[in-house]
Design a protein around this motif. Sequence first.
Motif, PDB file in Angstrom:
ATOM      1  N   TYR A  85       0.841  -1.222   0.085  1.00 35.58           N
ATOM      2  CA  TYR A  85       0.093  -0.049   0.041  1.00 35.58           C
ATOM      3  C   TYR A  85       0.794   1.274   0.101  1.00 35.58           C
ATOM      4  CZ  TYR A  85      -3.607  -3.451   1.483  1.00 35.58           C
ATOM      5  OH  TYR A  85      -4.435  -4.244   1.400  1.00 35.58           O
ATOM      6  N   LEU A  86       0.696   1.819  -0.935  1.00 35.65           N
ATOM      7  CA  LEU A  86       1.437   3.276  -1.240  1.00 35.65           C
ATOM      8  C   LEU A  86       0.681   4.582  -0.928  1.00 35.65           C
ATOM      9  CD1 LEU A  86       3.486   2.311  -4.236  1.00 35.65           C
ATOM     10  CD2 LEU A  86       4.420   2.902  -2.264  1.00 35.65           C
ATOM     11  N   PHE A  87       0.641   5.300   0.041  1.00 38.43           N
ATOM     12  CA  PHE A  87      -0.064   6.537   0.306  1.00 38.43           C
ATOM     13  C   PHE A  87       0.801   7.632  -0.076  1.00 38.43           C
ATOM     14  CE2 PHE A  87      -3.247   4.528   2.582  1.00 38.43           C
ATOM     15  CZ  PHE A  87      -2.904   3.299   3.097  1.00 38.43           C
ATOM     16  N   THR A  88       0.461   8.274  -1.034  1.00 38.69           N
ATOM     17  CA  THR A  88       1.167   9.413  -1.733  1.00 38.69           C
ATOM     18  C   THR A  88       0.143  10.617  -2.416  1.00 38.69           C
ATOM     19  OG1 THR A  88       2.777   9.873  -3.786  1.00 38.69           O
ATOM     20  CG2 THR A  88       1.299   7.790  -3.788  1.00 38.69           C
ATOM     21  N   ASP A  89       0.873  11.855  -2.615  1.00 36.28           N
ATOM     22  CA  ASP A  89       0.151  12.871  -3.162  1.00 36.28           C
ATOM     23  C   ASP A  89       0.456  12.745  -4.620  1.00 36.28           C
ATOM     24  OD1 ASP A  89       1.877  15.487  -1.970  1.00 36.28           O
ATOM     25  OD2 ASP A  89       2.554  13.707  -2.974  1.00 36.28           O
ATOM     26  N   LEU A  90       1.270  11.709  -5.143  1.00 39.87           N
ATOM     27  CA  LEU A  90       1.519  11.626  -6.453  1.00 39.87           C
ATOM     28  C   LEU A  90       2.103  12.912  -7.062  1.00 39.87           C
ATOM     29  CD1 LEU A  90      -1.532   9.773  -8.078  1.00 39.87           C
ATOM     30  CD2 LEU A  90       0.559   8.988  -7.468  1.00 39.87           C
ATOM     31  N   THR A  91       2.885  13.720  -6.122  1.00 35.00           N
ATOM     32  CA  THR A  91       3.856  14.775  -6.945  1.00 35.00           C
ATOM     33  C   THR A  91       4.915  14.081  -7.289  1.00 35.00           C
ATOM     34  OG1 THR A  91       4.568  14.840  -4.585  1.00 35.00           O
ATOM     35  CG2 THR A  91       2.836  16.454  -5.346  1.00 35.00           C
ATOM     36  N   ARG A  92       5.372  14.847  -8.590  1.00 38.74           N
ATOM     37  CA  ARG A  92       6.446  14.283  -9.233  1.00 38.74           C
ATOM     38  C   ARG A  92       7.878  14.124  -8.506  1.00 38.74           C
ATOM     39  NH1 ARG A  92       6.451  16.887 -14.163  1.00 38.74           N
ATOM     40  NH2 ARG A  92       5.139  15.574 -15.096  1.00 38.74           N
ATOM     41  N   ALA A  93       8.135  14.936  -7.632  1.00 37.50           N
ATOM     42  CA  ALA A  93       9.232  15.009  -6.901  1.00 37.50           C
ATOM     43  C   ALA A  93       9.318  13.708  -5.974  1.00 37.50           C
ATOM     44  CB  ALA A  93       9.454  16.285  -6.146  1.00 37.50           C
ATOM     45  N   SER A  94       8.319  13.005  -5.790  1.00 37.98           N
ATOM     46  CA  SER A  94       8.385  11.726  -5.048  1.00 37.98           C
ATOM     47  C   SER A  94       8.661  10.750  -5.788  1.00 37.98           C
ATOM     48  CB  SER A  94       7.047  11.318  -4.231  1.00 37.98           C
ATOM     49  OG  SER A  94       6.974  12.465  -3.139  1.00 37.98           O
ATOM     50  N   TRP A  95       8.533  10.797  -7.065  1.00 35.11           N
ATOM     51  CA  TRP A  95       8.763   9.531  -8.077  1.00 35.11           C
ATOM     52  C   TRP A  95       9.913   9.876  -9.019  1.00 35.11           C
ATOM     53  CZ3 TRP A  95       5.772   5.314  -7.113  1.00 35.11           C
ATOM     54  CH2 TRP A  95       4.499   5.242  -6.259  1.00 35.11           C
ATOM     55  N   SER A  96      10.792   8.770  -8.862  1.00 38.88           N
ATOM     56  CA  SER A  96      11.752   8.936  -9.822  1.00 38.88           C
ATOM     57  C   SER A  96      11.819   7.682 -10.643  1.00 38.88           C
ATOM     58  CB  SER A  96      13.148   8.889  -9.332  1.00 38.88           C
ATOM     59  OG  SER A  96      14.265   8.050  -9.864  1.00 38.88           O
ATOM     60  N   SER A  97      12.031   7.710 -11.974  1.00 34.18           N
ATOM     61  CA  SER A  97      11.757   6.725 -12.853  1.00 34.18           C
ATOM     62  C   SER A  97      13.083   6.000 -12.965  1.00 34.18           C
ATOM     63  CB  SER A  97      11.256   7.011 -14.251  1.00 34.18           C
ATOM     64  OG  SER A  97      12.120   8.086 -14.584  1.00 34.18           O
ATOM     65  N   GLU A  98      14.138   6.219 -12.285  1.00 30.85           N
ATOM     66  CA  GLU A  98      15.231   5.552 -12.459  1.00 30.85           C
ATOM     67  C   GLU A  98      15.158   4.254 -11.913  1.00 30.85           C
ATOM     68  OE1 GLU A  98      18.554   9.349 -11.327  1.00 30.85           O
ATOM     69  OE2 GLU A  98      18.775   7.295 -10.537  1.00 30.85           O
ATOM     70  N   LYS A  99      15.823   3.292 -12.747  1.00 28.35           N
ATOM     71  CA  LYS A  99      15.778   1.927 -12.197  1.00 28.35           C
ATOM     72  C   LYS A  99      14.284   1.377 -12.129  1.00 28.35           C
ATOM     73  CE  LYS A  99      19.857   2.002  -9.745  1.00 28.35           C
ATOM     74  NZ  LYS A  99      20.512   1.605  -8.491  1.00 28.35           N
ATOM     75  N   SER A 100      13.455   1.799 -13.000  1.00 31.37           N
ATOM     76  CA  SER A 100      11.885   1.677 -12.964  1.00 31.37           C
ATOM     77  C   SER A 100      11.698  -0.068 -13.392  1.00 31.37           C
ATOM     78  CB  SER A 100      11.037   2.429 -13.524  1.00 31.37           C
ATOM     79  OG  SER A 100      11.521   2.551 -15.050  1.00 31.37           O
ATOM     80  N   ARG A 101      12.725  -0.316 -14.156  1.00 32.14           N
ATOM     81  CA  ARG A 101      12.486  -1.743 -14.726  1.00 32.14           C
ATOM     82  C   ARG A 101      12.746  -2.746 -13.802  1.00 32.14           C
ATOM     83  NH1 ARG A 101      11.933  -5.118 -19.176  1.00 32.14           N
ATOM     84  NH2 ARG A 101      11.596  -3.482 -20.605  1.00 32.14           N
TER      85      ARG A 101
END
Lengths: 297, 800
Positions: free
Chosen positions: B254-270
């Motif tokens: 369960y991820l509780f987040t405001d979906l702001t871009r700064a919290s999410w990095s797409s590095e190593k997404s694979r």
Amino acid sequence: MSVEKYLKPNVIHQIKRLDLRAQFVVKGFLHGLHASPFHGYSVQFAEHRKYTPGDEPRTIDWQVYAKTDKYYVKKFEAETTMQGYLVMDLSESMDYTFRQDLTKFDYAICLAAALTYLMVSQQDPVGLVTFSDRIRESLAPKSKRAQLNNVLSLLAKARPSGKTRFRESLNQLTGMLRHKSLIMVFSDLLMEDIEEIDALYRLAHSGHDVIVFHVLDEAEVSFPFTGACLFKDLETDQDLNTNADQARADYLRAVNDYREDLAKRCRNNRIDYVPLDTSVQFDKALTEYLLNRRTRT
Amino acid sequence: MAVANLFVLLLGAGLLAVPIILHLLMQPKPKPLVFPGLRFLQKTASSNRRQLRVRQWVLLLLRCLLLLLLALALAGPAVAAAAYANWLWVIGIGALWLVASLVVYAVWTNPKRARGLLPAMAALWLLLGGWLGWNVKQAWSAGGGQILGQAEAPVSALILIDNAPRMSYRWENRSSLDRAQELATATVGLLPQDSEVCVLDTLDDEPFFSVDSAAAKKRITTLEISYLNLPLPEILQRGLKLLGEGKHERREVYLFTDLTRASWSSEKSRELQEKLKEIAAGSVFVIDVGTNQIMNLGISNPQLQSAVVARGVPLRIDVNLGRQGKALERTLELEIEQPDDSLPTIRDGKTIVPDKYWKFAQSVLVPENGAAALQFEFNEPLPRGVYHGRLSIQGTDGMQLDNERYFTFQVRDSWKVLLVHPSEVSPADIREIIAPGSVAGAAAGNYDCTTLDQAQINQVDFNQFNAVIFLNPLPLEEATWRQLGDYVRRGGGLCMTLGQNAIGDGKVDGRFLSEAARGVLGVELTFAWSRPEGDVFLRPNGLAHPLFQEFRPIESNLNWSAFPVYSHWGVEVPEKPATPLQVLASYSDRQPALVENVLDKGRVLLLTTPLAEPTRRTLGKQPWNDLFVGRPLPAWLLTREMVSYLVRLETDSLNVETGQLATLTNDLREYPENYTLFTPKPKQGTTKVSAANEQLRYRFTDYPGQYRLKGILDGPVLRGFSVNAHPSDTDLTRLEPGELDTILGPGGFQLAKDQNQIQRQQGTARKGQEFYPLVILMLLAVFAMEYLLGNRFYRAPAGS
């Protein structure tokens, strides 16, 4: 006693009715048989009858006219008598029924008895020949009423056994016959090779009138068996384990094809082919056949 | 794929043996029958037998299938919703393969009818079989090993709550963090009994399973906004590692987040996607506690022209106001504390700080979803010392964190810079660059620049200067070199810009090659390179060095090649220098141009081409360079930055971001060794800090505000620094639709906004997509087929 067994009162009644109903048919039947084979034949003088318009002039007895100044024609025995032979298959396969009251042999005897009765009633001589792998027994044709008893007695004592050698048996018969006859063959025609039927062609081409009564058991025609069955042929001593339900369609097809083939071959050789099975009342079958034959002649 | 009742399935599988045993062992005994018409049977016997066998096997197969489907239906198989389509595909191909198997068997046992078809059918059967196997493998591996079917089986759950500063944004009277805590607490309450829960926030902590759900709830409710955040994907990776070791087979995230871009990095997404699939496929829930309707006005981190200013030099502060939402007019206030030697102090458990300020205000209209720039200039003549200031927006909005920013600056005496020059070399231009508009003896800006004829060098005490610059010097005596060496070692900054005056007898003068000279410079001069074509120019070896800090923003505007160097000194850089030596800039002919040598506490910069040349030049003789011809921005900036670097203008970290190390030089001649630190963190009192190696380092800058240091050295010494949140900590820009798919994988998660959605998705994830209806349909179909074929194969004759 044999007569009562094979010609039960109701059967006799049927036959009589047949006789009465189809009197002219029988006469015609018989007449039809008489006409062509015996034309021009030197046969024994039987009696005179008054000339009626339409009689052939060559049959007028001129000596009687010289004596009486009246026209009389000669009646020959050949006009009123026809020699018939009952040819009965006595192979083991004839002694079979699955669930009918009569085996094929019994059924054939009933047919034979009826026809014997008919012929004897018309004072036509009828004889009997039995065969399996060869001719077993024979009765010379006679026209007396006692001939019915003789035929039935012999048939009653006969026991179907052995294999069928149709060709050999009928060829043997062909050699025995001196006069053109009505040959009535009673058989289930379960031969190893259908080509054996050419023995009938020889009979037919020898001038005899051949009728084949192809008698099969009701079970051989309808194949009423179900489930796993081990079928055994006592004549050939072979057996086969199969599922009757699975085999039914193919069997029926094979039997029908066989009958049609036989019919075609007989037709082509001017042999009357009468397919019968033991579920059909023989008198009805016979009546139907005789009616059909009259229609043809 | 999983089943709820494995026992039922196994039992059903066992029962499959029954029809097989019956078929093999209990063949019906055939009825013996005499039949003269045998010959007609024999004609078709063999093909009938084959047909019979095929039909028997088909019926056996159908009956076995019937039992199997019944057992399967009762066992309640299910898969994750995402994998349902895969399994449907498998079932379809399986059915095709089954049909193909029957056809191949029929053809094989009845070769007469379809002899030519057998190879083709066999090939098709093999192909279908291979395809089926591959699809089963794909579907199984996509399943993630989740156990489904039982909604109440305990789970190992990972609850990850984003507690970055952005989550403090308030809307509808609650912050995103409040919402997250509420939903997370409810979620923990709804987990099946005996579940284990790991609660993680975005701090760099080691994950662990809470003792029980009550402990997990408490951890959730006590979470606070944190300024030291790692991106959510990184925290998630750590949590997944722990989750993989959980004691229950079913796992949920369960991820509780405001979906702001700064919290999410797409590095190593694979890598993350594969891990999610492996650990918790189908059971990843992203709960959006943010909003798309953002109305916020925030201040950017203030940019001070210089955090250290000389007395009398105005302080310039640039700041931006950024707006998300409609245009807004607001007043920005600047407050600079007036120091009080007695403060800060602790009184009644509270930190008391100075409450007198210089205040300034500016109003500004910030455009819709735009920004406005403001500048403040503070001209108040201040005594030496450290000053704290604050910028704040009047009024409130969704996020208070970015409504206030802090800064610290230091006022000190001007840095004393000595320019030493031979008499024929004029220092005026260089002095003007360093201290614009200065008059000898008076400070102009940060620097108090003094010029000295080299002939009088023996009369000067270098130690009174922060930096000494030699402009195209004549050869120096050994004693001077030693003096300079001592000066540098004690912390002074020395710059040598060598030119034609270093030539003696057509080569480098031997006094530049003395041991003392080499000890100061760190390199050995070789000979003067001449490049009359003008195709050689100077350029830095990268801009990472602190000296080039001011070059970075304008790198593209610096056209070094427009300022050719016609002559320069060559130097031999030792392979293993005795002191830290670095070539900071080179010529385009790859010869070193600017070399730094660190001697103990001081630094030496050697420039191998002069900044100033003799005013009287031989006619026709080419100058050594054209660095200051035209609009010499590069050389001008280089000169200023060399001085700045030598005097250590920006050595202290007076303004840092949260999580950064704050470093202050602590010359014990000037400052005490021990201090009391007053942090802005609520409920935290004071702490003792000490300098080491003449440096004060503090790394617990996890809260924005002003950190004040108070020490005693012949009186109170007040120092400090300011910490501001990183700009991304208050950037409320949300992810674009589809961006989360890129990070977590398409279909790799389920998005929810409230408790109802969470519960619905939990149900689907736990039970999965059930196959019961499909299995029942298949059961009915097989039953119908078995009935029809059984009747057809074993049809009773008419009339029997």
